[in-house]
Structures are given as C-alpha cells and as structure tokens.
Design a protein around this motif. Structure first.
Motif, mmCIF file in Angstrom:
data_model
loop_
_atom_site.group_PDB
_atom_site.id
_atom_site.type_symbol
_atom_site.label_atom_id
_atom_site.label_comp_id
_atom_site.label_asym_id
_atom_site.label_seq_id
_atom_site.Cartn_x
_atom_site.Cartn_y
_atom_site.Cartn_z
ATOM 1 N N ASN A 154 0.813 -1.216 0.000
ATOM 2 C CA ASN A 154 0.000 0.000 0.000
ATOM 3 C C ASN A 154 0.850 1.271 0.000
ATOM 4 O O ASN A 154 0.325 2.359 0.216
ATOM 5 N N GLY A 155 2.161 1.116 -0.197
ATOM 6 C CA GLY A 155 3.054 2.258 -0.121
ATOM 7 C C GLY A 155 3.257 2.914 -1.472
ATOM 8 O O GLY A 155 2.662 2.534 -2.491
ATOM 9 N N PRO A 156 4.133 3.916 -1.515
ATOM 10 C CA PRO A 156 4.398 4.615 -2.778
ATOM 11 C C PRO A 156 5.106 3.748 -3.810
ATOM 12 O O PRO A 156 5.041 4.025 -5.002
ATOM 13 N N LEU A 157 5.785 2.698 -3.369
ATOM 14 C CA LEU A 157 6.497 1.806 -4.290
ATOM 15 C C LEU A 157 6.118 0.370 -3.951
ATOM 16 O O LEU A 157 6.441 -0.120 -2.868
ATOM 17 N N ILE A 158 5.429 -0.288 -4.864
ATOM 18 C CA ILE A 158 4.996 -1.658 -4.604
ATOM 19 C C ILE A 158 6.165 -2.607 -4.813
ATOM 20 O O ILE A 158 7.103 -2.298 -5.560
ATOM 21 N N PRO A 159 6.166 -3.781 -4.175
ATOM 22 C CA PRO A 159 7.319 -4.690 -4.238
ATOM 23 C C PRO A 159 7.695 -5.111 -5.658
ATOM 24 O O PRO A 159 8.874 -5.203 -5.976
ATOM 25 N N SER A 160 6.717 -5.381 -6.503
ATOM 26 C CA SER A 160 7.041 -5.833 -7.861
ATOM 27 C C SER A 160 7.779 -4.754 -8.649
ATOM 28 O O SER A 160 8.719 -5.050 -9.398
ATOM 29 N N ALA A 162 9.662 -2.360 -7.304
ATOM 30 C CA ALA A 162 10.999 -2.241 -6.705
ATOM 31 C C ALA A 162 11.925 -3.335 -7.212
ATOM 32 O O ALA A 162 13.092 -3.082 -7.530
ATOM 33 N N GLU A 163 11.415 -4.542 -7.312
ATOM 34 C CA GLU A 163 12.239 -5.651 -7.808
ATOM 35 C C GLU A 163 12.592 -5.454 -9.275
ATOM 36 O O GLU A 163 13.713 -5.756 -9.707
ATOM 37 N N LEU A 164 11.633 -4.941 -10.050
ATOM 38 C CA LEU A 164 11.902 -4.679 -11.464
ATOM 39 C C LEU A 164 12.972 -3.607 -11.633
ATOM 40 O O LEU A 164 13.881 -3.739 -12.467
ATOM 41 N N LEU A 165 12.901 -2.544 -10.854
ATOM 42 C CA LEU A 165 13.907 -1.483 -10.942
ATOM 43 C C LEU A 165 15.284 -1.999 -10.550
ATOM 44 O O LEU A 165 16.293 -1.644 -11.165
ATOM 45 N N SER A 166 15.319 -2.837 -9.512
ATOM 46 C CA SER A 166 16.605 -3.405 -9.090
ATOM 47 C C SER A 166 17.217 -4.247 -10.204
ATOM 48 O O SER A 166 18.413 -4.149 -10.489
ATOM 49 N N SER A 167 16.406 -5.078 -10.841
ATOM 50 C CA SER A 167 16.912 -5.918 -11.933
ATOM 51 C C SER A 167 17.327 -5.071 -13.130
ATOM 52 O O SER A 167 18.321 -5.373 -13.804
ATOM 53 N N PHE A 168 16.565 -4.001 -13.393
ATOM 54 C CA PHE A 168 16.893 -3.136 -14.534
ATOM 55 C C PHE A 168 18.257 -2.475 -14.352
ATOM 56 O O PHE A 168 19.108 -2.514 -15.255
ATOM 57 N N PHE A 169 18.492 -1.878 -13.196
ATOM 58 C CA PHE A 169 19.778 -1.221 -12.962
ATOM 59 C C PHE A 169 20.918 -2.232 -12.915
ATOM 60 O O PHE A 169 22.030 -1.945 -13.357
ATOM 61 N N ALA A 170 20.651 -3.415 -12.377
ATOM 62 C CA ALA A 170 21.688 -4.453 -12.363
ATOM 63 C C ALA A 170 22.063 -4.849 -13.781
ATOM 64 O O ALA A 170 23.246 -5.074 -14.083
ATOM 65 N N LYS A 171 21.070 -4.919 -14.665
ATOM 66 C CA LYS A 171 21.365 -5.287 -16.050
ATOM 67 C C LYS A 171 22.150 -4.195 -16.753
ATOM 68 O O LYS A 171 23.079 -4.481 -17.531
ATOM 69 N N VAL A 255 20.880 -7.607 -3.422
ATOM 70 C CA VAL A 255 20.487 -6.199 -3.485
ATOM 71 C C VAL A 255 18.983 -6.030 -3.624
ATOM 72 O O VAL A 255 18.395 -5.141 -3.015
ATOM 73 N N ALA A 256 18.353 -6.879 -4.413
ATOM 74 C CA ALA A 256 16.913 -6.744 -4.653
ATOM 75 C C ALA A 256 16.153 -6.833 -3.328
ATOM 76 O O ALA A 256 16.435 -7.703 -2.497
ATOM 77 N N PRO A 257 15.204 -5.930 -3.085
ATOM 78 C CA PRO A 257 14.457 -5.970 -1.815
ATOM 79 C C PRO A 257 13.590 -7.209 -1.716
ATOM 80 O O PRO A 257 12.947 -7.605 -2.683
ATOM 81 N N LYS A 258 13.601 -7.791 -0.532
ATOM 82 C CA LYS A 258 12.782 -8.972 -0.268
ATOM 83 C C LYS A 258 12.340 -8.943 1.184
ATOM 84 O O LYS A 258 12.949 -8.262 2.019
ATOM 85 N N LEU A 259 11.299 -9.678 1.481
ATOM 86 C CA LEU A 259 10.763 -9.690 2.834
ATOM 87 C C LEU A 259 11.733 -10.355 3.793
ATOM 88 O O LEU A 259 12.229 -11.456 3.536
ATOM 89 N N SER A 260 12.015 -9.691 4.906
ATOM 90 C CA SER A 260 12.881 -10.257 5.932
ATOM 91 C C SER A 260 12.626 -9.548 7.244
ATOM 92 O O SER A 260 12.184 -8.393 7.262
ATOM 93 N N LEU A 261 12.907 -10.254 8.318
ATOM 94 C CA LEU A 261 12.771 -9.640 9.643
ATOM 95 C C LEU A 261 13.923 -8.668 9.877
ATOM 96 O O LEU A 261 15.080 -8.977 9.586
ATOM 97 N N GLY A 262 13.588 -7.524 10.388
ATOM 98 C CA GLY A 262 14.605 -6.521 10.657
ATOM 99 C C GLY A 262 15.359 -6.802 11.939
ATOM 100 O O GLY A 262 15.077 -7.768 12.660
ATOM 101 N N PRO A 263 16.316 -5.978 12.273
ATOM 102 C CA PRO A 263 17.082 -6.161 13.511
ATOM 103 C C PRO A 263 16.223 -5.845 14.723
ATOM 104 O O PRO A 263 15.194 -5.171 14.640
ATOM 105 N N VAL A 264 16.674 -6.332 15.859
ATOM 106 C CA VAL A 264 15.976 -6.052 17.113
ATOM 107 C C VAL A 264 16.252 -4.611 17.511
ATOM 108 O O VAL A 264 17.408 -4.197 17.621
#
Length: 831
Positions: A154-160, A162-171, A255-264
């Motif tokens: 529901n944020g300004p940048l949806i996960p799909s 963000a992942e596409l942009l990461s792959s694009f710049f990596a390429k 580098v690509a954003p993915k779901l993970s638990l953050g630090p304590v």
C-alpha cells in the motif's frame, strides 16, 4: 573463336594493358626478389602436359596437346590463344608491352590515437564511470542491508516495481561492465602490440574478449584458455567473465528488496489501562452478552463469565490433552522432568495461540520424600494479556500485517510482569482431612448438599478465625504464622469426584479443591485416598512477554528464567518482590471452577472433567520409594494449571503493565489511561540482503565487479588519459590489418581450419612502414626478414630510426606512431 578474341584484343588500349600498381612489398610472399615486382610478358615456353595436369590449370585434347586455362593469363590481358581445326593447338603471344614498376602508397587515412572528446573514448569513459559508481552503490547496499520502509503493498512503491527497478539497474551495470572490460582488454593488447620491445600479443590473448562476451567460448576454444588464463591479463579477463555471467544473479540475491525480519530495536510502547489485575467487577461488566443488566441484574455478569470460562478453559485444556495423546499414541514418552514436558497452551480471540512456561520448578520425588506423602507442586506463567491490544494501538505506529506473504509481520518482546498460577496438590487420608470436612465434625447430622453452596450452615460464620490444625499446615501455610485460613469442605467426595471450597473469607488468597482418587485395585496403601489442592495466582517478574503478529495468525508466549533475556521484568527493576499472591483472583476462580464442573462432587455429580483429573494422580515409584511424574501421563497439578490458564489471560487484559495498582480513584478507572513499558521490536519488511546464508558467496561477484570497474576507470583516466588507440582486437579492425599485412609462415596450414596448438601462443606486433605510413601486423620471429622498399633497397619491418634534428620532417602519422610505441608510464610496464 580466334577471330572474336582478336577483335577484343584490338579494342584494348595501351593503357589498359598495364597492370595495377604494385606495393613495395608483396603480400603473397616474403622471400621474393626485385624481379618479382616487374611486369613479365608471356613467354614462348611451352607448358608440358604433366605440369598442366599437376597444377590443374590446363586440359588435354585427343592429340595430347594442352590448352592453357584463362586463369594463367594473369600477367597480360592481350595474349590470346588461337587454334585451328587442322593443326595442333598453339599459344599465341601478343607483343611485349614495356612496364615499369610502380610503388603503391597505403597511408592510414586517420590517426591511431583518437581524440578525447570523440565518440568512442567519451562513451567508454562515461560507461566506466557509470559501472564503477553504480557497482559501488550495489556493493554498499548488499553489505549494509538497508530496509526500505517505502516499499509495501500500500506504499508509494509496490514490491514488484521495486524488484523490477533493481533488476533493470543491475542489467545496465552488467552491460556497461562488459563494454568497459572489453575496451580495457582491447586497449592493453593494442598498446602492447604497438610498443617497441614489448613481448607482443598472441592469438589466445586476442581471444580473451570473447570470454567476456561469449563465456561458452572458453569451453569450445579451450586451447586459448590454456595459453592465456595463467597470465595477469588472463586472470583479469577470467574474473570479468564470471562477473559478467553472474552479476545480475548476485544483485538479485543480495540487493533486490525482499521480505525479511529486521534487527531487534529497543523501543518504548504504551497501552491502555482500565482496571486492576483480576478485577472481578470490571471483567464481569465487560463480558459480552445480549442479556442486559435490566433483564438479569443479579446473575447477568456471572452467567456470562461462566460461559466465557467454560469455552476458553475447555478449549485450552483439550488442546493440551490432545498433545499428550499424540505423544503417548506414538510411543514417544516425554520425561519425568517438568521442563521437558509439553508446555501449557491456550488461545485468544480464536486467532492467537498462547504458550506459557513452567517456572520455579521443584523436584517432585525429593519434595514427596521430604514430607512423607505425595506432593505435586507446579507453577505456570502465562503471557500478559494486554500486549496484543497495545501492539495494535495506533499510538505505537506499528504497521499491521496486510496479507499472507508476511508483509507487516512483527515480533514484540515486552518487559512486563507475567501472571502466574501455583497449584499445590497433596495426598491425604480420610482421617487427616477430617478437621476440614464439615460433615465429619462431631454433632453434624443435618448436612444438606443441595443448599451447601447457596445457604451454608450459620454456625460456619461463628467459627474462630484460626480453626483446627492439620498435618499439612506447613505445606499450605495455614495458621497465624502465614496469615492463611484453611478451607472447609462440606463432605468427602466419592471416587472420581471433586469438591471446591466456596465459603471464602477475605483474607484467603487461594481457592481449594478436594478430590477422591480412583479406588486401588490391589489395595495399594501407597496411593492416597484423597488429594487436596490449592490454586493461587501472582504476577511474576522472571518472565517477559513475546507477541508475534502475522496475517495468518499470532503467537503470544513467555520467555522465563532465561539468563540471556535482558527484557526479563525483574532485571529492569531496581526492586521486585516475588510471591505477592493476589486475593482478587479467587473471586474469578470460583466462577471458573463452577463452570468446568469442579464442584459437581458436592452432589455426587460424577462430572467427566473431575473423573479425568483424578486419573492423573502421580504414580508411586517403588524403586525410589516416593512419588514421581509419569512420563506417559500429565499430573493433576499440571492439568489444573493449564485449565485455569485462561483466567490469567482474562485477568491481565486492560490491567497495568506493572505488578501493582498506582491509581487513587478505585480499582476501575472511568476512562482508560496510557501506560508505557520497555520493549523490543523486530518488524518484517522489505530489505536488501541474502535470504539464505549460502547466498553470501555472491558477495565475491559484487566485490570484483566494483574493483575491476575501478581498475578500468583508472586505466582510462591515468594511462589512456582519455585518448584511446584503435582497438586492433575488434574483428573489423583486425581483419583490415590482417589482409593488408604480409604473408607469414607462422600460420602455415591455418588458413582453412584456423590456428591451433602453438600457433595460438605465437607473438605478434603491429609496426608501421614509415615511408608509406602503413600499419601491418607481423610475427615476432619474422620481424628481421628484409623486404623491398620503393627504391628496390631492402628494409626491415620495424620503425625507421630517423632523428628529429636530421633535417627530415616527420609526418604526423609517423610522429604519432613513435609516441605510441614508446613506453611512457609506469603502468605500461604491466603490459
């Protein structure tokens, strides 16, 4: 035929008979003499049939004479072979045309050194800067593993996206990286080939650019890999090859954003407080039922609470019993040690699993042997029931789970006291119990079990405060020394039945239960006939409360008596007094006990729940001559604690996050107030970094991508100084150079099948014939072979030594070549 050829001959002019201008060197031979460059008219020599057949340039007629092929007439265009039908074939010779040797100049039409602002150097420099900066950024992101709060469903940048942009710049980084690495190799090899006294370049060296652009070529052309891979430049090329192959994959993993638990993260949370712990008046008033106080002003609250108690208690108890059943049916015995037995469990709001802990564990065999009877003493802690509501409070700004993917999941550990219950069950005989059983007292003849709970005998209210002494006063802490008044039961229960003590006095802080064990089949006198249990609660400081919320459900649990738990409540307090038993809980427990049929034995009700409880009597271990926990069966005290666990959650909801009530306006506040508490939080969100530990191997790719990009950039700035030489390893440049270079014997036999074996490591250099300003490629082993210049004198295929002050002006092309061919930097020594 003869006439037609003669007519053609007559139409040719004298100028058309001249051959094309010749170069001062012959590209088809490296061992010719001066005469090989002169025009030769056809001779009168008659070719033998054998020679013609050997070379395949003639045919024989029936008479055996040979007709030369048209291809043999390469030195003249006016010699015509005529034949007559009546005589032997004969080659006619045209008159010899005088021909003088001509020298061909093949100057290079552009400079080898390209201008700094020309398209190729500028593009390569920009790509090198881009690859270095962005590969460094990607490496930094992978190492730092930042979290991206702006990425959400529901944020300004949806996960799909963000992942596409990461792959694009990596390429794009990968494409830029490949380009600059190939350009770097081309510059190094071209400069090495141009430099005087260098070791030159080999065919396998020139093949290194194909490794990066076509990694499969390393397998197809493995011989080139064998000759060049062990060199410094070959090692750089191999690194660049693997980086180019795996960079996008490495970026996707790290580098690509993915779901993970953050630090304590330590934080301060706050929650609403409305009433004191285990406040019966508040809990009853908040019970949800369609029956209003106007309809049932006296029993509305207690009736509603009993429904709540029976639903929660039986649900939790049944889950725990089922867990034991699974262990027993699978022949997987637990243990006689309490800490290794199944934990107490429960539920809240039908979507939150509650898990408690056994605390203050005491050894049952030792305790039973000490007191000479069965002593089953269990203490259970449950999590604070107010933490889930606090986690969902908008003031804490915790993003709640949104979907089943795990986004929004969080884990809270709160430093708050935990409600705990102590269940002490002691085996007793009928005689030992007689001081506490009303129907066994002398002079009692009119005991009425039906009116015992609603209208107890009046003489009970006139009893002295400190009543009859028993043999278990020290165990239950009865008497003035402890301030605890013993209970009074109406009668002895029948086997498999239980009775509750309901005639409470305010100073009493416990609820008591009396049960009759199953009859002994073998007249075993070691098994007690009756068992009496006390149940009391407190708020303990040896635990913290954990709450993890997910869209699929939540978990509420305790973390108790853990030395490494910094959020344990008593560790965060200057002073905490353990064992302050709460007196209000007995009022809640009385409704709970009636709802689960623990008092049905007063009328010999034979409730199923009571029967199951009495079958959980701890076993007598004859080998140890004492009582012990049965590994295949829960004990009576454990079962009662689990069954009463729901009352602890209910009592702590909307209660303070401290073990005391510090408000002066009663035990129920007119409006909820906020109270803060220490906590830590781990939130599930989108972050960079590997999802699995093994993916850390991709850090090597990202590190080498940055380092090699930086090396290429430094080379372009420091060594090339923004000016590049013609990349002679590019196919079009190499082809133009090769076809305009003299023939060599070093590649003999390779014109059709390609070079092989030692031909791949033969060294080559690029030189200039300065008189013609012509570049050519030559083998190192043949650089001393003499050729002819335009005056017929022999020269060598190496730059001429012409002094600048010798009166002869150097052309710009020659001057440029001489500058490029000199070693002029420290980095040049690495070539």
């Amino acid at each position: 035929m003869a006439s037609s050829r003669e007519s053609q001959h007559s139409l040719l002019s004298k100028d058309s008979l001249d051959t094309q201008p010749q170069r001062s060197w012959n590209p088809l031979s490296n061992h010719l003499t001066d005469q090989d460059y002169d025009y030769r008219p056809p001779s009168d020599h008659t070719w033998s049939e054998e020679v013609l057949r050997d070379v395949g340039l003639g045919i024989s007629n029936s008479s055996g004479d040979t007709i030369p092929a048209a291809a043999d007439r390469r030195d003249s265009t006016d010699s015509v072979a005529t034949t007559t039908p009546n005589n032997t074939s004969k080659i006619d010779q045209s008159p010899q045309i005088p021909h003088e040797p001509h020298h061909v100049r093949c100057p290079n039409r552009a400079t080898v050194l390209q201008k700094r602002l020309s398209w190729v150097p500028l593009t390569v420099l920009v790509l090198a800067v881009y690859a270095t900066i962005f590969s460094g950024i990607y490496l930094g992101i992978a190492l730092r593993k930042p979290r991206w709060p702006t990425i959400s469903s529901n944020g300004p940048l949806i996960p799909s996206t963000a992942e596409l942009l990461s792959s694009f710049f990596a390429k794009t980084i990968e494409l830029a990286y490949v380009t600059i690495c190939v350009a770097f190799l081309g510059q190094v090899l071209s400069r090495r080939a141009l430099m005087r006294n260098s070791r030159g370049i080999s065919i396998s060296d020139m093949n290194m650019r194909a490794w990066i652009m076509q990694p499969g070529s390393m397998i197809v052309h493995w011989e080139a890999l064998r000759y060049s891979a062990l060199s410094f430049l070959g090692s750089v090329a191999l690194v660049a090859t693997f980086v180019a192959m795996l960079y996008t994959t490495a970026a996707q993993a790290l580098v690509a954003p993915k779901l993970s638990l953050g630090p304590v993260q330590s934080t301060i949370l706050q929650g609403k407080v409305t009433a004191s712990f285990a406040n019966p008046a508040y809990i009853g008033s908040e019970c949800e039922t369609p029956v209003t106080v106007d309809i049932d002003p006296e029993y509305r609250n207690t009736t509603c609470l009993q429904i709540v108690h029976v639903g929660n208690a039986y649900h939790n108890y049944q889950q725990w019993i089922a867990r034991w059943g699974q262990l027993v049916s699978s022949k997987n015995e637990t243990s006689s040690q309490l800490q290794k037995r199944p934990d107490p469990i429960g539920s809240l709001w039908d979507n939150t699993t509650v898990i408690g802990s056994w605390i203050d564990i005491q050894d049952m065999p030792t305790l039973s042997k000490k007191h000479g009877r069965m002593v089953n003493n269990i203490t259970m802690a449950m999590p604070h029931g107010g933490i889930p509501a606090a986690a969902m409070n908008h003031k804490n700004n915790l993003k709640q789970p949104t979907d089943t993917s795990g986004e929004g999941k969080y884990i809270i550990e709160a430093s708050v006291p935990s409600p705990a219950i102590n269940v002490l069950c002691v085996g007793m005989t009928k005689k030992e119990l007689s001081p506490l059983v009303y129907s066994s007292w002398p002079g009692v003849h009119d005991f009425n079990s039906t009116t015992w709970n609603s209208a107890p005998p009046k003489e009970l209210s006139n009893l002295p405060l400190w009543r009859n002494r028993t043999v278990v006063d020290s165990l239950f802490q009865f008497g003035p020394k402890y301030g605890q008044i013993p209970p009074i039961f109406g009668k002895y229960p029948l086997p498999y039945n239980t009775i509750l003590h309901t005639t409470f006095v305010w100073s009493v802080n416990a609820m008591y239960l009396l049960g009759a064990t199953p009859p002994s089949k073998d007249n075993n006198t070691d098994i007690p006939e009756y068992v009496m249990c006390s149940l009391r609660t407190k708020q303990t400081g040896v635990c913290s409360t954990n709450y993890s919320a997910d869209k699929s459900g939540a978990f509420l649990s305790t973390n108790c008596e853990n030395p490494s738990n910094d959020l344990q409540y008593d560790k965060r307090q200057d002073a905490f007094y353990e064992g302050q038993w709460n007196a209000d809980w007995k009022n809640i427990a009385s409704e709970w006990g009636n709802s689960v049929s623990l008092n049905a034995g007063i009328t010999d009700g034979a409730a199923s729940n009571a029967r199951l409880l009495m079958q959980m009597m701890p076993r007598y271990d004859k080998s140890k001559s004492t009582f012990t926990l049965d590994p295949a069966l829960p004990s009576l005290a454990e079962a009662l604690a689990v069954m009463a666990g729901s009352t602890l959650i209910l009592s702590s909801q909307n209660a303070p996050f401290v073990p005391f009530w510090n408000y002066s306006i009663g035990t129920v506040l007119p409006e909820p107030v906020y109270q803060i508490f220490n906590a830590s939080i781990r939130a599930m969100g989108y972050a960079s970094g590997g999802a699995a530990q093994w993916q850390g191997i991709f850090y090597v790719i990202l590190v080498f991508a940055f380092l090699t990009s930086a090396v290429c950039l430094v080379f372009m700035i420091v060594e090339a100084r923004g000016r590049q030489v013609t990349d002679f390893t590019e196919p079009q440049n190499l082809f133009a150079l090769a076809v305009n270079s003299p023939q060599t014997t070093q590649l003999q036999g390779a014109c059709g099948c390609g070079p092989w074996g030692k031909q791949l490591k033969e060294r080559w250099f690029i030189a200039m014939e300065e008189d013609d300003e012509h570049y050519y490629i030559r083998s190192k082993t043949e650089e001393k072979i003499p050729l002819l210049n335009k005056g017929g004198e022999s020269t060598r295929l190496e730059p001429m030594e012409i002094e600048d002050g010798g009166g002869r002006m150097l052309s710009p092309m020659v001057d440029e070549f001489r500058k490029v061919s000199k070693r002029h930097s420290f980095l040049a020594k690495l070539y």
